[in-house]
Each structure stands twice: as C-alpha cells, then as structure tokens.
Scaffold this motif. Structure first.
Motif, mmCIF file in Angstrom:
data_model
loop_
_atom_site.group_PDB
_atom_site.id
_atom_site.type_symbol
_atom_site.label_atom_id
_atom_site.label_comp_id
_atom_site.label_asym_id
_atom_site.label_seq_id
_atom_site.Cartn_x
_atom_site.Cartn_y
_atom_site.Cartn_z
ATOM 1 N N THR A 210 0.873 -1.085 0.017
ATOM 2 C CA THR A 210 -0.115 0.053 0.180
ATOM 3 C C THR A 210 0.865 1.128 -0.184
ATOM 4 N N PHE A 211 1.864 1.238 0.933
ATOM 5 C CA PHE A 211 2.632 2.594 0.860
ATOM 6 C C PHE A 211 3.311 2.715 -0.452
ATOM 7 N N LYS A 212 3.982 1.551 -0.674
ATOM 8 C CA LYS A 212 4.691 1.589 -1.892
ATOM 9 C C LYS A 212 3.842 2.158 -3.364
ATOM 10 N N ASP A 213 2.541 1.674 -3.423
ATOM 11 C CA ASP A 213 1.630 1.993 -4.540
ATOM 12 C C ASP A 213 1.253 3.478 -4.285
ATOM 13 N N LEU A 214 0.991 3.985 -2.922
ATOM 14 C CA LEU A 214 0.703 5.349 -3.031
ATOM 15 C C LEU A 214 1.852 6.197 -3.259
ATOM 16 N N TRP A 215 3.268 5.814 -2.954
ATOM 17 C CA TRP A 215 4.427 6.739 -3.150
ATOM 18 C C TRP A 215 4.627 6.722 -4.594
ATOM 19 N N SER A 250 -6.306 -3.366 5.639
ATOM 20 C CA SER A 250 -7.242 -4.298 5.980
ATOM 21 C C SER A 250 -7.322 -5.686 5.117
ATOM 22 N N ASP A 251 -7.203 -6.875 5.641
ATOM 23 C CA ASP A 251 -7.335 -8.349 4.715
ATOM 24 C C ASP A 251 -8.778 -8.288 4.221
ATOM 25 N N LYS A 252 -8.986 -8.551 2.903
ATOM 26 C CA LYS A 252 -10.187 -8.393 2.158
ATOM 27 C C LYS A 252 -11.229 -9.307 2.956
ATOM 28 N N ASN A 253 -10.629 -10.499 3.400
ATOM 29 C CA ASN A 253 -11.614 -11.666 3.829
ATOM 30 C C ASN A 253 -12.026 -11.193 5.707
ATOM 31 N N GLU A 254 -11.335 -10.228 6.094
ATOM 32 C CA GLU A 254 -11.554 -9.868 7.554
ATOM 33 C C GLU A 254 -12.864 -9.274 7.695
ATOM 34 N N GLU A 255 -13.605 -9.662 8.831
ATOM 35 C CA GLU A 255 -14.899 -9.117 9.140
ATOM 36 C C GLU A 255 -14.754 -7.939 9.920
ATOM 37 N N LEU A 256 -15.261 -6.910 9.273
ATOM 38 C CA LEU A 256 -15.257 -5.357 10.030
ATOM 39 C C LEU A 256 -16.518 -5.133 10.830
ATOM 40 N N PRO A 257 -16.448 -4.936 12.187
ATOM 41 C CA PRO A 257 -17.515 -5.062 12.833
ATOM 42 C C PRO A 257 -18.333 -3.393 12.609
ATOM 43 N N VAL A 258 -19.513 -3.210 12.526
ATOM 44 C CA VAL A 258 -20.081 -2.154 12.219
ATOM 45 C C VAL A 258 -19.554 -0.654 13.154
ATOM 46 N N PHE A 259 -19.561 -1.082 14.515
ATOM 47 C CA PHE A 259 -19.198 -0.132 15.321
ATOM 48 C C PHE A 259 -17.856 0.583 15.192
ATOM 49 N N ARG A 260 -16.926 -0.388 14.446
ATOM 50 C CA ARG A 260 -15.662 0.042 14.428
ATOM 51 C C ARG A 260 -15.474 0.890 13.189
ATOM 52 N N LEU A 261 -16.343 0.381 11.960
ATOM 53 C CA LEU A 261 -16.442 1.309 10.824
ATOM 54 C C LEU A 261 -17.068 2.566 11.350
ATOM 55 N N ILE A 262 -18.102 2.594 11.842
ATOM 56 C CA ILE A 262 -18.877 3.838 12.457
ATOM 57 C C ILE A 262 -17.678 4.722 13.169
ATOM 58 N N ALA A 278 -7.496 -0.138 2.458
ATOM 59 C CA ALA A 278 -6.575 -0.798 1.469
ATOM 60 C C ALA A 278 -6.692 -2.047 1.493
ATOM 61 N N THR A 279 -6.977 -3.010 0.589
ATOM 62 C CA THR A 279 -6.791 -4.308 0.447
ATOM 63 C C THR A 279 -6.176 -5.056 -0.618
ATOM 64 N N LEU A 280 -5.789 -6.348 -0.782
ATOM 65 C CA LEU A 280 -5.156 -6.728 -1.800
ATOM 66 C C LEU A 280 -6.079 -7.692 -2.615
ATOM 67 N N SER A 281 -6.057 -7.404 -3.901
ATOM 68 C CA SER A 281 -6.901 -8.424 -4.837
ATOM 69 C C SER A 281 -6.523 -9.858 -4.990
ATOM 70 N N THR A 282 -7.164 -10.716 -5.527
ATOM 71 C CA THR A 282 -6.730 -11.989 -5.741
ATOM 72 C C THR A 282 -5.278 -11.832 -6.494
ATOM 73 N N ALA A 283 -5.162 -11.061 -7.749
ATOM 74 C CA ALA A 283 -3.965 -10.804 -8.276
ATOM 75 C C ALA A 283 -2.750 -10.246 -7.440
ATOM 76 N N GLY A 284 -3.043 -9.753 -6.285
ATOM 77 C CA GLY A 284 -2.078 -9.149 -5.623
ATOM 78 C C GLY A 284 -1.730 -7.693 -5.703
#
Length: 302
Positions: A210-215, A250-262, A278-284
C-alpha cells in the motif's frame, strides 16, 4: 549515480542523523519520517522537534529497493568508551573551548576598535565631570567646553588595552557546547551493513504494498497512528498541505464490525479527511475503498 545514504539501525529502529541526508530524502524522494529529537535552543517543548529522524519500516524497505540507502550498524557505539576515546573527546572539547575564547576576544577587539571615538569622547567627558550620555544632557555644550574637551590628551593605546582587559575570561561553564548529530569519529571501516527483513507477515506485506503504491502515485505519506489508521496521505509536502486521506490496511476477508467502521468514519469526518480501506486483490494488486459520513448514513465509494 548519487552516493548511497547510510541509515543507522539502533534497537530495531532506523534513523537519519544528518541534515543533508534528511533534506535529500525529503526533497528528492518524498520520504518524511518523524523527527523525534529536541532542539538544543528549545529543549523544553514537544511542538517543533529536531534530528534524529526516525523512518517507517515501509520507508526503509522502499529506499533499499530503489538502491538509495543501506542500513548500517555501528558496533563501537554499543561499547563502553575506552580511555583512549575519552582522551580524544577531552582534547576535542578543550580545542573547541580555546577556539571560543579566541573568537570572543577577537570580537571584543573589533567592537572596541569601532567604538574607540565614542570611548575617547566619554573618557574626556568624565575628566571634566560632564554627563557622558548625550540624551541625559540638558543643554548643548558651549564652545569653551568643546575646546576644553579637545585639548584633553588621551593615550589611545593605553585606553584600548584597558578596554580589552575589562573583558572577563571565558569560564568553561559559560562555553557553548556542540551537540553532535553524527558520531564525530566514525569511519567507514567501523560500520557493519545489516540485512533488513521487512516485510515478513501478511499484514506487513499489505502495509508495504500500500505504501509503495501510494508513493509511486506521487503522494507524500506519513504514519497515521494519531488518527487510528496506518498512513496519512498528502497531495504535497506536509509543510504546505494537510493530509486528505486516512489509510487503513485490512485483509479483504477480515470481518469488520459495524461499530468500528462507524467510529473510524466519525473520526475521519471530524478531522476533515476521507477514510480509505486498502486491501489486496486476488492478483495481489492494491484496491481502495473510501467511506464518508453523510448525515446518519455511511456512504461507500469504490
């Protein structure tokens, strides 16, 4: 090709100690890091910090990958100073003290030389019992008094010597102390080049990608800890611009609690920034999803 910059590894953290390297990394490579040192002239504050500059692990990895830096360690800094090194330091400190004494005396000599006419005039006024300050004189001097002043002979050489002798000797407790920003006696053959093993875990790999992509997209990036994220993204140098995005990796498969998102959306809205996951696609590849707080609803932008 520009000279390789040395990054100093100390207790698993990486630092820059010289202003030249700090400026080069910021100006040429958009590497910001975090200044953590106190300024010698303003030690009792934590608003404006100075060197050393501590780098993010992602910044170090990127710079190594681009061939800009190397990570080194100075084994001699971890050893207790030997007697010979103490003698070198004492001699060096004594040399600086003598130089300050010489500079102080030379400066005093220049001042006395420039003010000699006024000193002579003041000396003549004292002999005649006149007020030496023109501002405190109630009336102008008459012609007879002026002639009397000019007729008083003053030994300039003796007066100059007397003025110089009035300069007190500089005490060691009054001398300026040089604050080193690098180890003053370091040599290239007394350092060890270290391996840098970051990233290791899946989360660290996501952060680095993520850092490298933004940079590579031209952004300036700093730590996002103060706003509960991984990174803050700026459109230009943070000296000139406010950050626009809070990046949360965040991992794309990670469950994100609503209260945390809020909670994260509310924080980002309060500080006028956009929350971006920022997450990674299947292709990386790195994918981004932004969230904004709109009245009582969360608006999601892909």
């Amino acid at each position: 090709m520009s000279e390789i910059i040395d990054l100093i590894l100390i207790n698993k953290n990486v630092f820059i100690w010289t202003t030249e390297d700090w400026l080069k990394l910021r100006r040429d490579y958009r590497i910001i890091g975090e200044l953590i040192g106190c300024l010698p002239k303003n030690p009792r504050q934590d608003i404006i910090m100075g060197l050393p500059l501590m780098l993010l692990s992602e910044e170090v990895t990127l710079l190594i990958e681009k061939g800009i830096v190397r990570v080194i360690q100075c084994p001699n800094l971890e050893k207790y100073p030997c007697d010979s090194l103490k003698d070198v330091f004492t001699s060096y400190r004594e040399k600086l003290f003598e130089e300050q004494k010489s500079i102080l005396r030379e400066e005093r000599k220049n001042q006395v030389t420039l003010l000699m006419d006024k000193i002579i005039e003041g000396k003549r006024c004292k002999i005649l019992g006149l007020e030496t300050s023109k501002k405190k004189r109630r009336k102008l001097l008459d012609e007879e008094t002026k002639k009397a002043l000019l007729n008083i002979e003053i030994d300039k050489e003796k007066l100059f010597k007397d003025e110089m002798e009035r300069l007190p000797e500089l005490e060691k407790s009054e001398a300026l102390i040089q604050t080193h920003t690098v180890y003053p006696w370091i040599t290239k053959n007394k350092v060890e080049e270290m391996e840098w093993n970051y990233p290791k875990t899946c989360y660290e790999k996501l952060r680095y990608k993520t850092f490298k992509d933004l940079w590579e997209k031209g952004y300036y990036i700093t730590s996002g800890e103060k706003f509960g994220g991984d990174f803050l993204v700026y459109p230009g140098d943070p000296i000139m611009f406010h950050s626009q995005h809070i990046i949360q990796c965040s991992d794309k498969n990670e469950e994100l609690p609503v209260f945390r998102l809020i909670g994260q959306c509310r924080i980002s809205t309060h500080v006028r920034k956009t929350l971006v996951f920022a997450t990674l696609s299947t292709a990386g590849d790195v994918m981004y999803q932004s969230f904004q707080w709109a009245e009582s609803n969360i608006v999601k932008n892909n």
